[in-house]
Design an enzyme around this catalytic site. Structure first.
Site, PDB file in Angstrom:
ATOM      1  N   ARG A  34       0.710  -1.230   0.037  1.00 44.14           N
ATOM      2  CA  ARG A  34      -0.208  -0.060   0.063  1.00 44.14           C
ATOM      3  C   ARG A  34       0.807   1.231   0.050  1.00 44.14           C
ATOM      4  O   ARG A  34       0.629   2.219  -0.708  1.00 44.14           O
ATOM      5  CB  ARG A  34      -0.907   0.030   1.104  1.00 44.14           C
ATOM      6  CG  ARG A  34      -1.861  -1.266   1.333  1.00 44.14           C
ATOM      7  CD  ARG A  34      -2.965  -1.223   0.684  1.00 44.14           C
ATOM      8  NE  ARG A  34      -3.713  -2.209   1.096  1.00 44.14           N
ATOM      9  CZ  ARG A  34      -3.913  -3.539   0.134  1.00 44.14           C
ATOM     10  NH1 ARG A  34      -3.003  -3.470  -0.939  1.00 44.14           N
ATOM     11  NH2 ARG A  34      -4.580  -4.338   0.329  1.00 44.14           N
ATOM     12  N   GLU A 177     -13.344 -15.599   8.605  1.00 46.47           N
ATOM     13  CA  GLU A 177     -13.390 -14.789   7.265  1.00 46.47           C
ATOM     14  C   GLU A 177     -13.317 -15.866   5.983  1.00 46.47           C
ATOM     15  O   GLU A 177     -11.868 -15.819   5.584  1.00 46.47           O
ATOM     16  CB  GLU A 177     -12.678 -13.688   7.095  1.00 46.47           C
ATOM     17  CG  GLU A 177     -12.780 -12.748   5.782  1.00 46.47           C
ATOM     18  CD  GLU A 177     -11.619 -11.696   5.776  1.00 46.47           C
ATOM     19  OE1 GLU A 177     -10.771 -11.838   6.620  1.00 46.47           O
ATOM     20  OE2 GLU A 177     -11.938 -10.804   4.998  1.00 46.47           O
ATOM     21  N   LYS A 219     -17.393 -12.880   8.876  1.00 43.98           N
ATOM     22  CA  LYS A 219     -17.176 -11.880   7.664  1.00 43.98           C
ATOM     23  C   LYS A 219     -16.900 -12.746   6.424  1.00 43.98           C
ATOM     24  O   LYS A 219     -16.197 -13.540   5.994  1.00 43.98           O
ATOM     25  CB  LYS A 219     -15.534 -11.062   8.169  1.00 43.98           C
ATOM     26  CG  LYS A 219     -15.216 -10.369   7.259  1.00 43.98           C
ATOM     27  CD  LYS A 219     -14.066  -9.435   7.759  1.00 43.98           C
ATOM     28  CE  LYS A 219     -13.382  -8.228   6.788  1.00 43.98           C
ATOM     29  NZ  LYS A 219     -12.629  -7.378   7.243  1.00 43.98           N
ATOM     30  N   SER A 261     -14.629  -5.691   1.542  1.00 44.87           N
ATOM     31  CA  SER A 261     -14.869  -4.986   0.543  1.00 44.87           C
ATOM     32  C   SER A 261     -14.197  -5.481  -0.838  1.00 44.87           C
ATOM     33  O   SER A 261     -14.617  -5.711  -1.876  1.00 44.87           O
ATOM     34  CB  SER A 261     -14.405  -3.563   0.319  1.00 44.87           C
ATOM     35  OG  SER A 261     -13.066  -3.429   0.799  1.00 44.87           O
ATOM     36  N   GLY A 262     -13.087  -6.313  -0.570  1.00 45.49           N
ATOM     37  CA  GLY A 262     -12.490  -7.506  -1.402  1.00 45.49           C
ATOM     38  C   GLY A 262     -12.259  -6.992  -2.926  1.00 45.49           C
ATOM     39  O   GLY A 262     -12.301  -7.672  -3.473  1.00 45.49           O
ATOM     40  N   GLY A 263     -11.891  -5.689  -3.176  1.00 43.07           N
ATOM     41  CA  GLY A 263     -11.310  -5.162  -4.332  1.00 43.07           C
ATOM     42  C   GLY A 263     -12.487  -4.342  -4.990  1.00 43.07           C
ATOM     43  O   GLY A 263     -12.338  -4.019  -6.127  1.00 43.07           O
ATOM     44  N   ARG A 292      -9.386  -1.828   2.208  1.00 46.41           N
ATOM     45  CA  ARG A 292      -9.479  -0.848   0.926  1.00 46.41           C
ATOM     46  C   ARG A 292     -10.387  -0.155   0.786  1.00 46.41           C
ATOM     47  O   ARG A 292     -10.214   1.282   0.471  1.00 46.41           O
ATOM     48  CB  ARG A 292      -9.064  -1.821  -0.375  1.00 46.41           C
ATOM     49  CG  ARG A 292      -7.726  -2.442  -0.328  1.00 46.41           C
ATOM     50  CD  ARG A 292      -7.787  -3.655  -1.219  1.00 46.41           C
ATOM     51  NE  ARG A 292      -8.313  -4.771  -1.070  1.00 46.41           N
ATOM     52  CZ  ARG A 292      -8.495  -5.773  -1.388  1.00 46.41           C
ATOM     53  NH1 ARG A 292      -8.134  -5.997  -2.634  1.00 46.41           N
ATOM     54  NH2 ARG A 292      -9.181  -6.996  -1.013  1.00 46.41           N
TER      55      ARG A 292
HETATM   56  P1  13P Z   1     -10.955  -5.636   2.168  1.00 41.75           P
HETATM   57  O1  13P Z   1     -12.085  -4.618   2.555  1.00 41.75           O
HETATM   58  O2  13P Z   1      -9.761  -4.428   1.745  1.00 41.75           O
HETATM   59  O3  13P Z   1     -11.243  -6.757   1.409  1.00 41.75           O
HETATM   60  O4  13P Z   1     -10.154  -6.227   3.501  1.00 41.75           O
HETATM   61  C1  13P Z   1     -10.938  -6.766   4.587  1.00 41.75           C
HETATM   62  C2  13P Z   1     -10.031  -7.361   5.161  1.00 41.75           C
HETATM   63  O5  13P Z   1     -10.033  -7.710   6.379  1.00 41.75           O
HETATM   64  C3  13P Z   1      -9.353  -8.667   4.342  1.00 41.75           C
HETATM   65  O6  13P Z   1      -8.943  -9.629   5.062  1.00 41.75           O
END
Ligand code: 13P
Length: 347
Positions: A34, A177, A219, A261-263, A292
């Site tokens: 990042r 998650e 999650k 949010s996953g991208g 992100r």
């Molecule tokens: P993102 O929201 O960027 O997907 O990250 C969440 C997260 O905790 C990934 O493990």
């Protein structure tokens, strides 16, 4: 014996109002990526500075109920106060990512297994003593040719269950998650089928250990089409598929569900959350837990320069506000511009 009441009260705090969780738990290599994306070298000092932008933004406590830290950040401090203590004093629950990353599986080629169970009870005891009241473990599920396999899903699910048991024994609420990645050419239908299967296998494995599901948070990724599928990101279709998938796979007694949010872009993550909220009431409390989608824009504005911190914090706060509003399904109100994911009059 850790108290059941404390864990339930942690979950209640996390889902209070329409607040959400900041996932500030990137590992050192990911935080480095990042920072490198804005031309800032990654050192313990720059990583600390990056975290400080978010943690010291005035007013975050109105929108955040939890922050997930990584081991390094969990031990950093500002003016003599540890980061977990700093957020706890604002009424925000500190959490900690405890997995040690997803590695290529030898047994299941092309798939990943998340590691980190060795020595976990001792680490959890230390994190609890330092203030952590919830934890996170991420499994990575890739959709591709003949993957994921049932074998790999079952393996990751077993590990998630073992991790959850260790957390619960330590008085810590586990966030599980199993992230189904959006990378690939798959359709939204395929994403729904794989996510449903993943979650069913995961909860079966928790049930096999007789774990109290009301003390566990899920999650999850939203059900979206693959990013190379050419399919549009249609918020109402995504919301319907996501809610149908969750209803078909997540037991009603689960303590709550947060989305990653996953991208997705920050705006997409807000708009899709809002579309999901419009389908409430759901059997579980739901909210956001983004990394992100919350930190991406402020990072670009900051550029490693002190004079940009206030502007970065303003954008961060605005995005938090929008996600809380989305979590209350405020798109019902005419002030919501669904295309931009923004609320007029909140600039
Ligand atoms: P993102 O929201 O960027 O997907 O990250 C969440 C997260 O905790 C990934 O493990």
């Amino acid at each position: 014996m850790p108290s059941r009441e404390e864990k339930l009260s942690t979950i209640q705090k996390i889902f209070s109002g329409s607040k959400g969780i900041l996932a500030a738990d990137e590992s050192v290599p990911t935080a480095g990526k990042r920072l490198e994306s804005i031309g800032v070298p990654s050192t313990p000092e720059t990583r600390q500075k990056y975290r400080e932008i978010f943690l010291t933004t005035p007013g975050i406590e109105s929108y955040l109920s939890g922050v997930i830290f990584f081991d390094e950040t969990f031990r950093q401090s500002l003016n003599g106060k540890s980061f977990p203590k700093l957020v706890e004093e604002k009424g925000i629950v500190p959490g900690i990512k405890v997995d040690k990353g997803a590695v290529d599986s030898l047994e299941f080629p092309g798939e990943k297994i998340t590691v980190g169970l060795d020595g976990l009870p001792a680490r959890l005891a230390e994190y609890y003593a330092l203030g952590a009241r919830f934890a996170k473990w991420r499994a990575v599920i890739t959709i591709g040719n003949n993957i994921p396999t049932d074998g790999c899903l079952i393996k990751n699910a077993g590990i998630l269950a073992e991790y959850s048991k260790n957390c619960l024994d330590a008085g810590i609420v586990p966030i599980i998650e199993p992230e189904v990645l959006l990378d690939g050419e798959h359709s939204i239908e395929k994403s729904e089928a794989i996510t449903t299967k993943t979650l069913r296998i995961t909860f079966n494995s928790l049930k096999n250990l007789n774990l109290p599901l009301n003390e566990v948070i899920l999650k999850t990724s939203m059900v979206v089409p693959g990013n190379k599928s050419g399919e549009p990101m249609d918020p109402s279709k995504i919301a319907e598929a996501t809610v149908r998938c969750l209803k078909n796979s997540v037991p009603a007694e689960v303590g709550g569900i947060v989305f990653l949010s996953g991208g997705q872009t920050p705006v997409q993550a807000t708009v899709n959350l809002n579309a999901i909220s419009k389908l409430k009431p759901l059997p579980w409390p739901t909210s956001f837990s983004y990394a992100r989608a919350l930190q991406g824009d402020p990072l670009k504005i900051w550029q490693g320069k002190d004079e940009n911190i206030l502007a970065a914090q303003a954008v961060f706060l605005k995005r938090l506000k929008l996600n809380c509003a989305a979590n209350r399904a405020q798109a019902e109100q005419s002030s919501y511009d669904g295309n931009r994911g923004e609320y007029r009059g909140e600039e």
